[in-house]
Design an enzyme around this catalytic site. Structure first.
Site, PDB file in Angstrom:
ATOM      1  N   ARG A 205      36.856 -58.962 -57.105  1.00 21.03           N
ATOM      2  CA  ARG A 205      36.545 -57.528 -57.124  1.00 21.03           C
ATOM      3  C   ARG A 205      35.168 -57.281 -57.729  1.00 21.03           C
ATOM      4  O   ARG A 205      34.729 -58.015 -58.608  1.00 21.03           O
ATOM      5  CB  ARG A 205      37.605 -56.762 -57.911  1.00 21.03           C
ATOM      6  CG  ARG A 205      37.667 -57.125 -59.382  1.00 21.03           C
ATOM      7  CD  ARG A 205      39.038 -56.937 -59.969  1.00 21.03           C
ATOM      8  NE  ARG A 205      39.949 -57.947 -59.490  1.00 21.03           N
ATOM      9  CZ  ARG A 205      41.185 -58.105 -59.938  1.00 21.03           C
ATOM     10  NH1 ARG A 205      41.661 -57.334 -60.874  1.00 21.03           N
ATOM     11  NH2 ARG A 205      41.966 -59.047 -59.464  1.00 21.03           N
TER      12      ARG A 205
ATOM     13  N   ASP B 148      36.651 -54.041 -62.203  1.00 18.54           N
ATOM     14  CA  ASP B 148      38.006 -53.742 -62.657  1.00 18.54           C
ATOM     15  C   ASP B 148      37.870 -52.949 -63.954  1.00 18.54           C
ATOM     16  O   ASP B 148      37.170 -53.388 -64.875  1.00 18.54           O
ATOM     17  CB  ASP B 148      38.748 -55.055 -62.904  1.00 18.54           C
ATOM     18  CG  ASP B 148      40.250 -54.890 -62.949  1.00 18.54           C
ATOM     19  OD1 ASP B 148      40.747 -53.828 -62.539  1.00 18.54           O
ATOM     20  OD2 ASP B 148      40.932 -55.822 -63.397  1.00 18.54           O
TER      21      ASP B 148
END
Length: 199
Positions: free
Chosen positions: A121, A124
């Protein structure tokens, strides 16, 4: 005799109520800890952008930000890039769910996609704890249910706030020590990198 002078006319403005309302808002100022992680793109720039975005949020003031810690990805797909992790300690008048919404909006602004659980990702943003709040709401569990067992959370949290505690689990310093210390679970402090507080 009638007059248009507002100081001489009766008014429905409730000054006492307004003052009480402001006082109530001031009493809900709480400290919170927020974990930040990134393993895609320019990780350091992303973490700094997240700190700045949180600091630009009305009702939020960043008090401290940790050093940068690098950690191999845990769980999820194999061969993920390593993570940069940090923790920001803040003071806020936002209710926890509003703080969560802001965190999600910051993630979205940095292109976060949620396709694979524990997948790579860009950003986060996790609320670790909010002072005086314990929540079993599935939308926002507080304290974070796995914070006390993750060195990549505890090490930067301790760095940002040496007195921090995980509600129901104890002092962050003791929890981290129980896992093996700052370098437990492959956590590595990046002395060559740092984040700055928002101006």
């Amino acid at each position: 005799m009638s007059t248009s002078d507002p100081t001489a006319s009766p008014t429905t403005f409730d000054l006492e109520g307004r003052v009480d309302g402001v006082d109530s808002t001031l009493q809900t100022v709480r400290h919170a800890a927020v974990a930040l992680g990134s393993n895609l793109g320019n990780r350091l720039e992303t973490l700094q952008g997240a700190v700045d975005a949180l600091g630009d949020t009305p009702g939020v003031r960043i008090l401290a930000v940790s050093g940068v810690y690098e950690t191999d990805a845990v769980g999820g797909p194999a061969d993920q890039p390593s993570y940069f992790n940090a923790v920001a300690v803040l003071r806020t008048t936002l209710p926890p769910l509003s703080l969560l919404e802001r965190g999600n909006a910051v993630e979205d602004a940095f292109g976060r996609v949620r396709e694979v659980r524990w997948g790579p990702r860009t950003l986060d943003v996790d609320i670790l704890a909010v002072e005086g709040v314990v929540s079993d709401d599935p939308q926002l569990l507080l304290p974070h249910p796995r914070a006390h067992e993750r060195a990549f959370v505890l090490a930067p949290w301790l760095d940002a706030d040496p007195e921090a505690e995980v509600p129901g689990h104890g002092p962050v310093a003791e929890l981290l020590k129980g896992l093996g210390g700052e370098e437990a679970q492959g956590v590595r402090r990046r002395e060559d990198l740092q984040l700055r507080l928002p101006e």
